[in-house]
Design an enzyme around this catalytic site. Sequence first.
Site, PDB file in Angstrom:
ATOM      1  N   ASP A   1      -2.634 -18.118   2.413  1.00  0.00           N
ATOM      2  CA  ASP A   1      -3.822 -18.799   1.873  1.00  0.00           C
ATOM      3  C   ASP A   1      -4.319 -19.857   2.856  1.00  0.00           C
ATOM      4  O   ASP A   1      -5.522 -20.017   3.080  1.00  0.00           O
ATOM      5  CB  ASP A   1      -3.560 -19.395   0.479  1.00  0.00           C
ATOM      6  CG  ASP A   1      -2.168 -19.981   0.323  1.00  0.00           C
ATOM      7  OD1 ASP A   1      -1.342 -19.826   1.241  1.00  0.00           O
ATOM      8  OD2 ASP A   1      -1.893 -20.611  -0.711  1.00  0.00           O
TER       9      ASP A   1
ATOM     10  N   ASP B   1      -4.802  -6.660   6.290  1.00  0.00           N
ATOM     11  CA  ASP B   1      -6.029  -5.952   5.931  1.00  0.00           C
ATOM     12  C   ASP B   1      -7.140  -6.983   5.705  1.00  0.00           C
ATOM     13  O   ASP B   1      -8.253  -6.878   6.230  1.00  0.00           O
ATOM     14  CB  ASP B   1      -5.744  -5.154   4.645  1.00  0.00           C
ATOM     15  CG  ASP B   1      -6.871  -4.233   4.260  1.00  0.00           C
ATOM     16  OD1 ASP B   1      -7.822  -4.106   5.048  1.00  0.00           O
ATOM     17  OD2 ASP B   1      -6.800  -3.639   3.162  1.00  0.00           O
TER      18      ASP B   1
ATOM     19  N   LYS C   1       3.844 -15.293   2.605  1.00  0.00           N
ATOM     20  CA  LYS C   1       3.704 -16.068   1.366  1.00  0.00           C
ATOM     21  C   LYS C   1       5.133 -16.393   0.921  1.00  0.00           C
ATOM     22  O   LYS C   1       5.579 -16.054  -0.183  1.00  0.00           O
ATOM     23  CB  LYS C   1       2.934 -15.211   0.339  1.00  0.00           C
ATOM     24  CG  LYS C   1       2.524 -15.935  -0.912  1.00  0.00           C
ATOM     25  CD  LYS C   1       1.398 -16.942  -0.715  1.00  0.00           C
ATOM     26  CE  LYS C   1       1.109 -17.680  -1.998  1.00  0.00           C
ATOM     27  NZ  LYS C   1       0.228 -18.849  -1.818  1.00  0.00           N
TER      28      LYS C   1
ATOM     29  N   ASP D   1     -10.207  -8.453   8.650  1.00  0.00           N
ATOM     30  CA  ASP D   1     -11.640  -8.359   8.344  1.00  0.00           C
ATOM     31  C   ASP D   1     -12.307  -9.733   8.430  1.00  0.00           C
ATOM     32  O   ASP D   1     -13.430  -9.867   8.922  1.00  0.00           O
ATOM     33  CB  ASP D   1     -11.864  -7.779   6.944  1.00  0.00           C
ATOM     34  CG  ASP D   1     -12.039  -6.267   6.995  1.00  0.00           C
ATOM     35  OD1 ASP D   1     -11.730  -5.678   8.057  1.00  0.00           O
ATOM     36  OD2 ASP D   1     -12.470  -5.683   5.987  1.00  0.00           O
TER      37      ASP D   1
ATOM     38  N   TYR E   1       0.817  -1.218   0.000  1.00  0.00           N
ATOM     39  CA  TYR E   1       0.000   0.000   0.000  1.00  0.00           C
ATOM     40  C   TYR E   1       0.852   1.271   0.000  1.00  0.00           C
ATOM     41  O   TYR E   1       0.344   2.356  -0.242  1.00  0.00           O
ATOM     42  CB  TYR E   1      -0.939   0.026   1.212  1.00  0.00           C
ATOM     43  CG  TYR E   1      -1.962  -1.099   1.247  1.00  0.00           C
ATOM     44  CD1 TYR E   1      -2.109  -1.966   0.169  1.00  0.00           C
ATOM     45  CD2 TYR E   1      -2.781  -1.287   2.339  1.00  0.00           C
ATOM     46  CE1 TYR E   1      -3.031  -2.990   0.203  1.00  0.00           C
ATOM     47  CE2 TYR E   1      -3.715  -2.309   2.381  1.00  0.00           C
ATOM     48  CZ  TYR E   1      -3.832  -3.164   1.310  1.00  0.00           C
ATOM     49  OH  TYR E   1      -4.753  -4.176   1.345  1.00  0.00           O
TER      50      TYR E   1
END
Length: 360
Positions: free
Chosen positions: A227, A251, A195, A255, A146
């Site tokens: 994942d 992020d 990852k 959530d 980001y």
Amino acid sequence: MEYKITVIPGDGIGPEIIAETKKVLNQIGRKYHHHFSYTEVLMGGASIDAYGVPLTEDALNIARQSDSVLLGAVGGNVGQSNWYSLPPHLRPEAGLLALRKGLNLFTNIRPAILFDALKEACPLKQEIVGDGFDFVVIRELTGGLYFGERKTFEENGIRKAIDTLVYDENEIRRIARWAFEIARKRKKRVCSVDKANVLDSSRLWRQVTEEVARDYPDVELSHMLVDNCAMQLVKNPGQFDVILTENMFGDILSDEASMITGSIGMLSSASLGDTKLGLYEPSHGSAPDIAGQDKANPIATILSAAMMLRYSFGLEKEADAIENAIKKVLDKGYRTQDIMSEGKKLVGTSKMGDLIGAEL
Ligand code: NAD
């Protein structure tokens, strides 16, 4: 001891949930002989109306000079409010970004707790939920994809876009330290999510977290691919204690973690930097649809204040006392409308604050 708290009620339900949180903090102060002093500043829509900007330099300086910041929520009804006809950097939510940046907050902590009394609100099957869950997601907030360089361009008539994911070892080390420190106050397990089978930045993330882990021999470190983590959160959420991860993965995972608790009015959050000064706020927004109607659930904000006592002020037993008081009120069947179910006792924002205060 005296603690200076900058209070930002904000917009919508913000002032209502902050008022109840102050009631609870004052009760803690009386019981444990602390003095909490509050300086109120404006942010978001309230600041735009008063000063034309979502956060003034004065307000930011007051926040910088305090021991911690407690925030309600900012923003209005996006479709209707005049605040949203302003350019993006002058809209209510820009105040929040300016505050996080101005206080150099790079760590976001979001607990996901399923209270026993609210098990029916959890969208997962009962056999998966088992005895409930209680973990935190620690997300890096100021680096990664980001904040990396990005551009959109055309090459041989084809439109292309590039985003870059950059982390240096210092950025990883400082957030990893927070994760281990927090794990020490909990069940002493950090699961670092990356990852690393694909990304170089993740391989560096893994190396640095392992280096940091050497300073915390009492805390167990494990690694999980992002994942797999997304699957494990809905398959066996009870396995986690502290999940540590980078900005974009955090992020998404935070959530997902919020959703499995089933009730937005119960989710607290904290953002921290290099010092003890933190920003504590509920995960939800300003809920303009129920503002001013004594319908908002103040528990997320009250739980955020408990995090402030624990992480910024080191007041562990006072934080436990707030969390236990909330559990007792829920066990007695009191509910605000967002968590109401059959046979329970419906109460408003103010009554919920009174009940929690009375349990302390
Ligand atoms: P929201 O979280 O404000 O509301 C979503 C739904 O949840 C609404 O139905 C609302 O009534 C309900 N809800 C939220 N908090 C509740 C509580 N404590 N008790 C009971 N019900 C609650 O999200 P939204 O409607 O998408 O956004 C409203 C405004 O808030 C927007 O302007 C948005 O930009 C802003 N916002 C601010 C923050 C922040 O200040 N950190 C975060 C998210 C959204």
